[in-house]
Structure formats: C-alpha cells, structure tokens
Design a protein around this motif. Structure first.
Motif, PDB file in Angstrom:
ATOM      1  N   ARG A 187      20.360   2.456  21.750  1.00  0.00           N
ATOM      2  CA  ARG A 187      19.057   3.113  21.861  1.00  0.00           C
ATOM      3  C   ARG A 187      19.159   4.599  21.544  1.00  0.00           C
ATOM      4  O   ARG A 187      18.330   5.155  20.817  1.00  0.00           O
ATOM      5  CB  ARG A 187      18.495   2.922  23.272  1.00  0.00           C
ATOM      6  CG  ARG A 187      17.135   3.586  23.463  1.00  0.00           C
ATOM      7  CD  ARG A 187      16.594   3.373  24.856  1.00  0.00           C
ATOM      8  NE  ARG A 187      17.349   4.058  25.880  1.00  0.00           N
ATOM      9  CZ  ARG A 187      17.208   5.370  26.157  1.00  0.00           C
ATOM     10  NH1 ARG A 187      16.380   6.129  25.447  1.00  0.00           N
ATOM     11  NH2 ARG A 187      17.919   5.915  27.124  1.00  0.00           N
ATOM     12  N   LEU A 188      20.193   5.260  22.069  1.00  0.00           N
ATOM     13  CA  LEU A 188      20.341   6.688  21.839  1.00  0.00           C
ATOM     14  C   LEU A 188      20.666   6.983  20.375  1.00  0.00           C
ATOM     15  O   LEU A 188      20.139   7.945  19.788  1.00  0.00           O
ATOM     16  CB  LEU A 188      21.420   7.258  22.758  1.00  0.00           C
ATOM     17  CG  LEU A 188      21.116   7.174  24.262  1.00  0.00           C
ATOM     18  CD1 LEU A 188      22.240   7.815  25.060  1.00  0.00           C
ATOM     19  CD2 LEU A 188      19.782   7.815  24.595  1.00  0.00           C
ATOM     20  N   ALA A 189      21.529   6.173  19.765  1.00  0.00           N
ATOM     21  CA  ALA A 189      21.859   6.378  18.357  1.00  0.00           C
ATOM     22  C   ALA A 189      20.626   6.164  17.481  1.00  0.00           C
ATOM     23  O   ALA A 189      20.402   6.895  16.502  1.00  0.00           O
ATOM     24  CB  ALA A 189      22.980   5.437  17.927  1.00  0.00           C
ATOM     25  N   ASP A 190      19.815   5.171  17.817  1.00  0.00           N
ATOM     26  CA  ASP A 190      18.608   4.929  17.038  1.00  0.00           C
ATOM     27  C   ASP A 190      17.607   6.059  17.207  1.00  0.00           C
ATOM     28  O   ASP A 190      16.899   6.422  16.260  1.00  0.00           O
ATOM     29  CB  ASP A 190      17.976   3.604  17.454  1.00  0.00           C
ATOM     30  CG  ASP A 190      16.841   3.201  16.529  1.00  0.00           C
ATOM     31  OD1 ASP A 190      17.122   2.980  15.333  1.00  0.00           O
ATOM     32  OD2 ASP A 190      15.675   3.118  16.985  1.00  0.00           O
ATOM     33  N   GLN A 206      20.174  16.431  27.907  1.00  0.00           N
ATOM     34  CA  GLN A 206      19.338  16.808  29.043  1.00  0.00           C
ATOM     35  C   GLN A 206      18.063  15.966  29.094  1.00  0.00           C
ATOM     36  O   GLN A 206      17.650  15.510  30.168  1.00  0.00           O
ATOM     37  CB  GLN A 206      18.985  18.289  28.964  1.00  0.00           C
ATOM     38  CG  GLN A 206      18.181  18.793  30.154  1.00  0.00           C
ATOM     39  CD  GLN A 206      17.898  20.280  30.058  1.00  0.00           C
ATOM     40  OE1 GLN A 206      17.811  20.844  28.978  1.00  0.00           O
ATOM     41  NE2 GLN A 206      17.756  20.931  31.204  1.00  0.00           N
ATOM     42  N   ALA A 207      17.446  15.730  27.932  1.00  0.00           N
ATOM     43  CA  ALA A 207      16.229  14.927  27.879  1.00  0.00           C
ATOM     44  C   ALA A 207      16.480  13.496  28.324  1.00  0.00           C
ATOM     45  O   ALA A 207      15.580  12.827  28.848  1.00  0.00           O
ATOM     46  CB  ALA A 207      15.648  14.947  26.460  1.00  0.00           C
ATOM     47  N   GLU A 208      17.709  13.015  28.134  1.00  0.00           N
ATOM     48  CA  GLU A 208      18.061  11.654  28.534  1.00  0.00           C
ATOM     49  C   GLU A 208      18.642  11.589  29.941  1.00  0.00           C
ATOM     50  O   GLU A 208      19.073  10.524  30.384  1.00  0.00           O
ATOM     51  CB  GLU A 208      19.069  11.066  27.532  1.00  0.00           C
ATOM     52  CG  GLU A 208      18.485  10.809  26.153  1.00  0.00           C
ATOM     53  CD  GLU A 208      17.474   9.665  26.150  1.00  0.00           C
ATOM     54  OE1 GLU A 208      17.519   8.834  27.092  1.00  0.00           O
ATOM     55  OE2 GLU A 208      16.647   9.596  25.223  1.00  0.00           O
ATOM     56  N   GLY A 209      18.683  12.737  30.622  1.00  0.00           N
ATOM     57  CA  GLY A 209      19.200  12.756  31.982  1.00  0.00           C
ATOM     58  C   GLY A 209      20.699  12.579  32.063  1.00  0.00           C
ATOM     59  O   GLY A 209      21.215  12.039  33.053  1.00  0.00           O
ATOM     60  N   MET A 210      21.414  13.040  31.027  1.00  0.00           N
ATOM     61  CA  MET A 210      22.862  12.894  30.980  1.00  0.00           C
ATOM     62  C   MET A 210      23.502  14.252  30.760  1.00  0.00           C
ATOM     63  O   MET A 210      22.880  15.169  30.211  1.00  0.00           O
ATOM     64  CB  MET A 210      23.278  11.962  29.824  1.00  0.00           C
ATOM     65  CG  MET A 210      22.656  10.586  29.861  1.00  0.00           C
ATOM     66  SD  MET A 210      23.049   9.628  28.374  1.00  0.00           S
ATOM     67  CE  MET A 210      24.822   9.365  28.609  1.00  0.00           C
ATOM     68  N   ALA A 214      29.065  13.173  29.375  1.00  0.00           N
ATOM     69  CA  ALA A 214      28.784  11.745  29.532  1.00  0.00           C
ATOM     70  C   ALA A 214      28.270  11.147  28.233  1.00  0.00           C
ATOM     71  O   ALA A 214      28.633  10.021  27.868  1.00  0.00           O
ATOM     72  CB  ALA A 214      27.773  11.531  30.656  1.00  0.00           C
ATOM     73  N   LEU A 215      27.428  11.889  27.527  1.00  0.00           N
ATOM     74  CA  LEU A 215      26.912  11.416  26.245  1.00  0.00           C
ATOM     75  C   LEU A 215      28.052  11.279  25.236  1.00  0.00           C
ATOM     76  O   LEU A 215      28.123  10.289  24.486  1.00  0.00           O
ATOM     77  CB  LEU A 215      25.852  12.381  25.726  1.00  0.00           C
ATOM     78  CG  LEU A 215      25.160  12.010  24.410  1.00  0.00           C
ATOM     79  CD1 LEU A 215      24.352  10.728  24.555  1.00  0.00           C
ATOM     80  CD2 LEU A 215      24.255  13.160  23.945  1.00  0.00           C
ATOM     81  N   GLN A 216      28.952  12.245  25.214  1.00  0.00           N
ATOM     82  CA  GLN A 216      30.085  12.183  24.294  1.00  0.00           C
ATOM     83  C   GLN A 216      30.997  11.001  24.612  1.00  0.00           C
ATOM     84  O   GLN A 216      31.486  10.324  23.695  1.00  0.00           O
ATOM     85  CB  GLN A 216      30.865  13.495  24.357  1.00  0.00           C
ATOM     86  CG  GLN A 216      30.119  14.677  23.763  1.00  0.00           C
ATOM     87  CD  GLN A 216      30.807  16.006  24.036  1.00  0.00           C
ATOM     88  OE1 GLN A 216      31.573  16.131  24.999  1.00  0.00           O
ATOM     89  NE2 GLN A 216      30.548  16.990  23.199  1.00  0.00           N
ATOM     90  N   ARG A 217      31.239  10.738  25.895  1.00  0.00           N
ATOM     91  CA  ARG A 217      32.075   9.595  26.277  1.00  0.00           C
ATOM     92  C   ARG A 217      31.422   8.283  25.858  1.00  0.00           C
ATOM     93  O   ARG A 217      32.100   7.360  25.377  1.00  0.00           O
ATOM     94  CB  ARG A 217      32.335   9.601  27.790  1.00  0.00           C
ATOM     95  CG  ARG A 217      33.338  10.627  28.262  1.00  0.00           C
ATOM     96  CD  ARG A 217      33.856  10.287  29.654  1.00  0.00           C
ATOM     97  NE  ARG A 217      32.751  10.209  30.615  1.00  0.00           N
ATOM     98  CZ  ARG A 217      32.339  11.238  31.371  1.00  0.00           C
ATOM     99  NH1 ARG A 217      32.933  12.416  31.255  1.00  0.00           N
ATOM    100  NH2 ARG A 217      31.350  11.076  32.226  1.00  0.00           N
ATOM    101  N   LEU A 218      30.124   8.175  26.054  1.00  0.00           N
ATOM    102  CA  LEU A 218      29.411   6.963  25.665  1.00  0.00           C
ATOM    103  C   LEU A 218      29.540   6.718  24.173  1.00  0.00           C
ATOM    104  O   LEU A 218      29.851   5.596  23.739  1.00  0.00           O
ATOM    105  CB  LEU A 218      27.938   7.074  26.057  1.00  0.00           C
ATOM    106  CG  LEU A 218      27.053   5.891  25.650  1.00  0.00           C
ATOM    107  CD1 LEU A 218      27.390   4.654  26.486  1.00  0.00           C
ATOM    108  CD2 LEU A 218      25.570   6.260  25.789  1.00  0.00           C
ATOM    109  N   PHE A 219      29.334   7.737  23.360  1.00  0.00           N
ATOM    110  CA  PHE A 219      29.402   7.576  21.907  1.00  0.00           C
ATOM    111  C   PHE A 219      30.831   7.296  21.452  1.00  0.00           C
ATOM    112  O   PHE A 219      31.046   6.508  20.526  1.00  0.00           O
ATOM    113  CB  PHE A 219      28.830   8.812  21.205  1.00  0.00           C
ATOM    114  CG  PHE A 219      27.347   8.723  20.961  1.00  0.00           C
ATOM    115  CD1 PHE A 219      26.831   8.758  19.682  1.00  0.00           C
ATOM    116  CD2 PHE A 219      26.475   8.600  22.016  1.00  0.00           C
ATOM    117  CE1 PHE A 219      25.464   8.664  19.456  1.00  0.00           C
ATOM    118  CE2 PHE A 219      25.098   8.504  21.808  1.00  0.00           C
ATOM    119  CZ  PHE A 219      24.594   8.534  20.525  1.00  0.00           C
TER     120      PHE A 219
END
Length: 283
Positions: A187-190, A206-210, A214-219
């Motif tokens: 969803r975030l990549a799209d 920040q807009a995604e509440g992360m 955390a965003l970098q680890r997820l990707f």
C-alpha cells in the motif's frame, strides 16, 4: 477483473521494441492478484540482433526464458539498481511475472527482500519446496527444472499463463504477520507511485504514523530498496515517459511537478539512470 496496466514506463524505446517482438500482459489467477502486478509474455524471431533496455521498477520479477538454441531456464530477478540491457537474437521466448512492490515476500517469507536486490538467481536458490513451509526451511525446489519447460514449451498463450499460476499458487506460504506487513508495504509503495504530493520521506512517514526508521525497515524487508529510492525511481520513470512522448518538454516545469527542488536535480537523476541527458534520451 482488473486488466493489466497499459503504460510502458521503464521500457526504453518501447515503440522500437514492440515493432520487433510480440509483447503481451496477462492477469494472474485470483489468489495471486494481491501480490502479482501482471504476467508479461514476449516472443521474437529476429533477422538481426536487437538490444532492449529497461529502467527497472522497484519490484521482483520471476523470469522463465529461452534464448536462441539455449535450453529454457527460470530465475528470480530482484529489484535492479541499474539500467538493464538484454540482446535478443534469433528466436526466443520469455514468460515473466512482475510482482507488486513488496508482493514477493509471501513466497519467500523467511528471507528479507534485500536478499534479492540487484541479483539474478536460479529458482532452486530461492524457492523452498512447498511442503517444507511448515518447518521454515528452504529445501531445494525439485519442481523448478520442470517448471521452465511447462511455462515455455506451450505455443498456446493460455497454457503458459496456467503454468505460471500452477507454479506460484502453492508457493504462497506466509503466515498472518508476514501477510499483514506485505499488505502495508504494498500500500505504501503504491501510494508513492501514485501520489504526486509525496516529496519527502520524513513527511510521508509522519503522515502514515510511522518513524522514518520503521518505514525504512519495512521497505528493506518487503520491497528490497529504501522508500527514497522508490520515490526517485518512480519520478524518473515519469520523466522518461514524458520525454519519449513530448518533443517540447519544459524540464523546469516538469522538475517542479515531480517534486524536485530544481531542474538540475531531475536532469542528474535521469542521466545517472539511463546514461544520457533527458534531451539526448528524447532524441
């Protein structure tokens, strides 16, 4: 059933390629659609060699291929960091699977996506046999050698699509946690691909509440590259498509539209990706 997308983003000189090969996109079976963007099928019979070039998307591809007189084979291609080139000669066939960014992880849940980034590996080095999923081990996939023949040999296109479905469906073997994180990463990549308002990774996180970390680890775990890399790659794709379709591109206006601070940064990114300036690429 949603049809496969029709844009040619990432394909350098798409008109030149399409005059030399038969290129089709097909939709996978329903259980695979959450994770697979589309199948892509190419056949050619050339009197002269032709070099095709692709600016890779931030996604994994599964590729079954047969070039000239060489036997068919299968491989997993992780996210490519550089321009990809392939010489086509004689007769050949490729049947590929383009996963959604983040969508490959359910097929190899024990391995982060970074394990495949900028690598091309034979099937047996990537897939564990489906019946080993419960143990979490990656035993050699004894079906892999037969899969290339099953996918590449039929002249009937529907039979090739069915063979791709048959190979992939039993290999979705992730548990609920991996699937939930896969859904989030996709969803975030799209959103990065489609939302022009996203300019900075910190603001996006920040807009995604992360947190950014955390965003970098997820990707890293699910896409294979950083969110900043994904953002830049999609913007380069759009710039290249505009250059190929518009003879009079206003590069300063396009840079602002794509979120660049100035024209020079856009030109630098495009030039670094394809090896020539945007105006040379357009010519």
């Amino acid at each position: 059933m949603a049809a496969p997308r029709r844009d040619t983003r990432g394909i350098v000189d798409a008109p030149g390629l399409f005059t030399r090969v038969q290129f089709r996109r097909r939709t996978p079976a329903a259980p695979l659609r959450p994770y697979v963007e589309h199948y892509w099928l190419i056949d050619w019979d050339l009197s002269e060699p032709y070099a095709t070039h692709v600016v890779p998307h931030p996604c994994v591809n599964l590729v079954f291929q047969r070039y000239a007189d060489r036997p068919g084979s299968g491989e997993v291609a992780g996210v490519g960091l550089e321009l990809f080139a392939q010489k086509l000669t004689g007769r050949g066939r490729v049947c590929g699977v383009q996963f959604r960014p983040g969508g490959f992880r359910p097929f190899t849940p024990e391995r982060p996506a970074t394990d495949w980034t900028d690598r091309r590996l034979p099937l047996a080095a990537v897939f564990g046999a489906p019946d080993t999923a419960a143990t979490g081990t990656a035993a050699p996939d004894t079906a892999a050698p037969d899969a290339a023949a099953a996918v590449l040999e039929p002249d009937d296109e529907d039979a090739r699509v069915a063979a791709l479905d048959a190979f992939l469906i039993p290999r979705v073997r992730a548990g609920p946690r991996i699937l939930a994180q896969t859904d989030l990463a996709m969803r975030l990549a799209d959103r990065i691909r489609t939302d022009r308002t996203i300019r900075r990774v910190a603001d996006f996180a920040q807009a995604e509440g992360m947190s950014v970390r955390a965003l970098q680890r997820l990707f890293a775990g699910y896409v294979g590259v950083s969110p900043k890399w994904v953002l830049l790659r999609y913007r380069v794709h759009e710039a290249l498509e505009r250059a190929a379709s518009d003879a009079e591109v206003d590069w300063a206006a396009l840079a602002a539209e794509l979120g660049y601070s100035d024209q020079a940064h856009l030109i630098r990114d495009v030039s670094a990706t394809v090896g020539v300036s945007p105006t040379a690429y357009a010519r």
